[in-house]
Design an enzyme around this catalytic site. Structure first.
Site, PDB file in Angstrom:
ATOM      1  N   TYR A  55       8.407  -0.611  12.690  1.00  0.00           N
ATOM      2  CA  TYR A  55       8.429   0.537  11.775  1.00  0.00           C
ATOM      3  C   TYR A  55       9.395   1.621  12.236  1.00  0.00           C
ATOM      4  O   TYR A  55       9.983   2.316  11.398  1.00  0.00           O
ATOM      5  CB  TYR A  55       7.011   1.090  11.546  1.00  0.00           C
ATOM      6  CG  TYR A  55       6.285   0.220  10.549  1.00  0.00           C
ATOM      7  CD1 TYR A  55       6.562   0.317   9.190  1.00  0.00           C
ATOM      8  CD2 TYR A  55       5.390  -0.757  10.968  1.00  0.00           C
ATOM      9  CE1 TYR A  55       5.948  -0.511   8.272  1.00  0.00           C
ATOM     10  CE2 TYR A  55       4.765  -1.592  10.057  1.00  0.00           C
ATOM     11  CZ  TYR A  55       5.051  -1.460   8.711  1.00  0.00           C
ATOM     12  OH  TYR A  55       4.458  -2.289   7.800  1.00  0.00           O
ATOM     13  N   GLN A  89       5.446   1.700  -4.850  1.00  0.00           N
ATOM     14  CA  GLN A  89       4.898   0.899  -3.752  1.00  0.00           C
ATOM     15  C   GLN A  89       5.782   1.069  -2.527  1.00  0.00           C
ATOM     16  O   GLN A  89       5.462   0.577  -1.454  1.00  0.00           O
ATOM     17  CB  GLN A  89       4.895  -0.575  -4.135  1.00  0.00           C
ATOM     18  CG  GLN A  89       4.033  -0.905  -5.330  1.00  0.00           C
ATOM     19  CD  GLN A  89       4.297  -2.330  -5.807  1.00  0.00           C
ATOM     20  OE1 GLN A  89       3.794  -3.286  -5.247  1.00  0.00           O
ATOM     21  NE2 GLN A  89       5.095  -2.453  -6.841  1.00  0.00           N
ATOM     22  N   HIS A 107       1.475   3.013  -1.126  1.00  0.00           N
ATOM     23  CA  HIS A 107       1.435   2.237   0.126  1.00  0.00           C
ATOM     24  C   HIS A 107       1.857   3.052   1.351  1.00  0.00           C
ATOM     25  O   HIS A 107       2.224   2.486   2.378  1.00  0.00           O
ATOM     26  CB  HIS A 107       2.295   0.983  -0.003  1.00  0.00           C
ATOM     27  CG  HIS A 107       1.725  -0.019  -0.978  1.00  0.00           C
ATOM     28  ND1 HIS A 107       2.471  -1.010  -1.564  1.00  0.00           N
ATOM     29  CD2 HIS A 107       0.468  -0.168  -1.455  1.00  0.00           C
ATOM     30  CE1 HIS A 107       1.687  -1.731  -2.366  1.00  0.00           C
ATOM     31  NE2 HIS A 107       0.474  -1.238  -2.325  1.00  0.00           N
ATOM     32  N   SER A 179       7.778  -7.654  -7.590  1.00  0.00           N
ATOM     33  CA  SER A 179       7.613  -9.101  -7.776  1.00  0.00           C
ATOM     34  C   SER A 179       6.260  -9.497  -8.350  1.00  0.00           C
ATOM     35  O   SER A 179       6.040 -10.659  -8.673  1.00  0.00           O
ATOM     36  CB  SER A 179       7.782  -9.805  -6.434  1.00  0.00           C
ATOM     37  OG  SER A 179       6.727  -9.416  -5.582  1.00  0.00           O
ATOM     38  N   ASN A 203      13.794  -5.775 -13.829  1.00  0.00           N
ATOM     39  CA  ASN A 203      13.702  -6.503 -12.556  1.00  0.00           C
ATOM     40  C   ASN A 203      14.827  -7.533 -12.474  1.00  0.00           C
ATOM     41  O   ASN A 203      15.315  -8.016 -13.494  1.00  0.00           O
ATOM     42  CB  ASN A 203      12.340  -7.219 -12.467  1.00  0.00           C
ATOM     43  CG  ASN A 203      11.879  -7.430 -11.038  1.00  0.00           C
ATOM     44  OD1 ASN A 203      11.738  -6.468 -10.291  1.00  0.00           O
ATOM     45  ND2 ASN A 203      11.667  -8.664 -10.642  1.00  0.00           N
ATOM     46  N   ALA A 221      18.531  -2.987 -11.121  1.00  0.00           N
ATOM     47  CA  ALA A 221      18.010  -1.697 -11.581  1.00  0.00           C
ATOM     48  C   ALA A 221      19.108  -0.634 -11.604  1.00  0.00           C
ATOM     49  O   ALA A 221      19.184   0.172 -12.532  1.00  0.00           O
ATOM     50  CB  ALA A 221      16.859  -1.246 -10.690  1.00  0.00           C
TER      51      ALA A 221
HETATM   52  P1  NAD Z   1       8.938  -7.506  -3.452  1.00  0.00           P
HETATM   53  O1  NAD Z   1       9.878  -7.536  -2.317  1.00  0.00           O
HETATM   54  O2  NAD Z   1       7.757  -8.402  -3.449  1.00  0.00           O
HETATM   55  O3  NAD Z   1       9.760  -7.822  -4.800  1.00  0.00           O
HETATM   56  C1  NAD Z   1      10.941  -7.154  -5.120  1.00  0.00           C
HETATM   57  C2  NAD Z   1      11.343  -7.523  -6.528  1.00  0.00           C
HETATM   58  O4  NAD Z   1      12.512  -6.794  -6.838  1.00  0.00           O
HETATM   59  C3  NAD Z   1      11.667  -9.008  -6.753  1.00  0.00           C
HETATM   60  O5  NAD Z   1      11.005  -9.464  -7.918  1.00  0.00           O
HETATM   61  C4  NAD Z   1      13.191  -9.017  -6.954  1.00  0.00           C
HETATM   62  O6  NAD Z   1      13.595  -9.967  -7.922  1.00  0.00           O
HETATM   63  C5  NAD Z   1      13.424  -7.626  -7.483  1.00  0.00           C
HETATM   64  N1  NAD Z   1      14.769  -7.102  -7.174  1.00  0.00           N
HETATM   65  C6  NAD Z   1      15.556  -7.348  -6.086  1.00  0.00           C
HETATM   66  N2  NAD Z   1      16.698  -6.649  -6.172  1.00  0.00           N
HETATM   67  C7  NAD Z   1      16.627  -5.931  -7.330  1.00  0.00           C
HETATM   68  C8  NAD Z   1      17.491  -5.013  -7.985  1.00  0.00           C
HETATM   69  N3  NAD Z   1      18.680  -4.675  -7.466  1.00  0.00           N
HETATM   70  N4  NAD Z   1      17.095  -4.486  -9.170  1.00  0.00           N
HETATM   71  C9  NAD Z   1      15.894  -4.819  -9.723  1.00  0.00           C
HETATM   72  N5  NAD Z   1      15.047  -5.689  -9.157  1.00  0.00           N
HETATM   73  C10 NAD Z   1      15.395  -6.223  -7.968  1.00  0.00           C
HETATM   74  O7  NAD Z   1       8.501  -6.010  -3.627  1.00  0.00           O
HETATM   75  P2  NAD Z   1       7.209  -5.308  -4.213  1.00  0.00           P
HETATM   76  O8  NAD Z   1       6.732  -5.948  -5.462  1.00  0.00           O
HETATM   77  O9  NAD Z   1       7.475  -3.854  -4.158  1.00  0.00           O
HETATM   78  O10 NAD Z   1       6.089  -5.674  -3.150  1.00  0.00           O
HETATM   79  C11 NAD Z   1       5.841  -5.429  -2.062  1.00  0.00           C
HETATM   80  C12 NAD Z   1       5.773  -4.453  -1.040  1.00  0.00           C
HETATM   81  O11 NAD Z   1       6.918  -4.334  -0.271  1.00  0.00           O
HETATM   82  C13 NAD Z   1       5.239  -3.112  -1.258  1.00  0.00           C
HETATM   83  O12 NAD Z   1       3.965  -3.090  -0.726  1.00  0.00           O
HETATM   84  C14 NAD Z   1       6.137  -2.199  -0.429  1.00  0.00           C
HETATM   85  O13 NAD Z   1       5.346  -1.291   0.309  1.00  0.00           O
HETATM   86  C15 NAD Z   1       6.863  -3.141   0.515  1.00  0.00           C
HETATM   87  N6  NAD Z   1       8.254  -2.872   0.820  1.00  0.00           N
HETATM   88  C16 NAD Z   1       8.816  -1.658   0.566  1.00  0.00           C
HETATM   89  C17 NAD Z   1      10.157  -1.449   0.823  1.00  0.00           C
HETATM   90  C18 NAD Z   1      10.727  -0.071   0.563  1.00  0.00           C
HETATM   91  O14 NAD Z   1      10.031   0.923   0.721  1.00  0.00           O
HETATM   92  N7  NAD Z   1      11.997   0.026   0.166  1.00  0.00           N
HETATM   93  C19 NAD Z   1      10.966  -2.488   1.291  1.00  0.00           C
HETATM   94  C20 NAD Z   1      10.363  -3.742   1.537  1.00  0.00           C
HETATM   95  C21 NAD Z   1       8.996  -3.916   1.285  1.00  0.00           C
END
Ligand code: NAD
Length: 237
Positions: A55, A89, A107, A179, A203, A221
């Protein structure tokens, strides 16, 4: 969307174009780690050093990334609507740096750390807060160890009462970059739809819960949202 109650839920995908990797890159690994090794209370108990270093690296990365046009477009949407809630999230601070305020971080957040003794969170982002050594709180008489202020798998997401209230009442529910794997976030679209909201997805690919959306925009996005927001702000239906 003018005059409507609008809720937007974002996930890791909205920050992908800023250079923060999503959860499920690299065959289910997050930055080369299995989620169970870095994102659970069990992992923290078993190997706090590994979890802390993981982290701290995510926290240091915040100083190297910038919000992208998708974050900025949502700030513009908020400004143009009377009734708007942004739930994320994401644990990064790119919505805030892209101009959004009152972001509901379900989160947790990287910029804050949480005292293990009192449960209080404090912003700790100075240079001396970003090394790999454990840090102590400033709230207890005998300063206690700080943990990441993150909701790990198996822990209760934050602000759920406010989130359910906003989702129950919304007329338009938009999901960006998620996702549909992580619950309860993945269920919010079903709640919104059951209450009669129009559901919209932006997405990169079809997520697990794609059937719950009335309107699907597949693509990046940062490329799609600025144009969509412009349309939404000018539509009075
Ligand atoms: P995920 O990683 O499970 O899914 C990400 C989704 O975004 C996928 O469906 C993918 O196809 C889509 N994606 C990828 N690039 C994209 C773009 N440029 N434009 C639009 N869509 C795009 O993420 P989630 O559903 O947020 O789930 C999980 C968890 O991941 C959360 O609990 C979060 O806390 C954690 N997380 C957060 C970060 C962050 O804060 N940036 C990074 C990694 C994980």
């Amino acid at each position: 969307m003018q005059g409507k109650r609008v809720v937007v839920l974002t996930g890791a995908g909205i920050s992908a174009e800023s250079g923060i990797r999503t959860f499920r890159d690299d065959g289910g690994l997050w930055e080369n780690h299995r989620l169970e090794d870095v994102a659970t209370p069990e992992a923290w108990r078993a190997d706090p050093g590994l979890v802390w270093r993981f982290y701290q690296a995510r926290r240091r990365q915040l100083n190297e990334v910038k919000p992208n046009p998708a974050h900025e477009a949502l700030a513009q949407l908020a400004e143009g609507l009377d009734n708007f809630t942004l739930i994320t999230q994401n644990v990064d601070d790119l919505h805030e740096r892209g101009g959004s305020s009152d972001v509901v971080h379900m989160h947790g957040q990287l910029v804050t750390l949480r005292c293990e003794a009192s449960g209080r969170s404090e912003v700790r982002m100075s240079d001396s807060d970003l090394s790999d050594t454990f840090l102590r709180c400033s709230c207890c008489v005998e300063p206690a160890r700080l943990r990441p202020d993150i909701v790990w798998f198996g822990e209760m997401p934050m602000h759920m009462e406010a989130i359910y209230a906003a989702v129950d009442a919304c007329e338009v529910f938009v999901v960006v970059g998620s996702s549909g794997h992580v619950y309860p976030a993945a269920d919010l679209v079903h709640i919104a739809k059951a209450n009669g909201a129009r559901t919209v997805l932006v997405n990169a690919e079809a997520p697990l819960n794609v059937e719950a959306f009335d309107e699907v925009h597949l693509g990046k996005a940062g490329e799609l949202l600025p144009g969509l927001v412009e349309t939404w702000l000018s539509d009075n239906e």
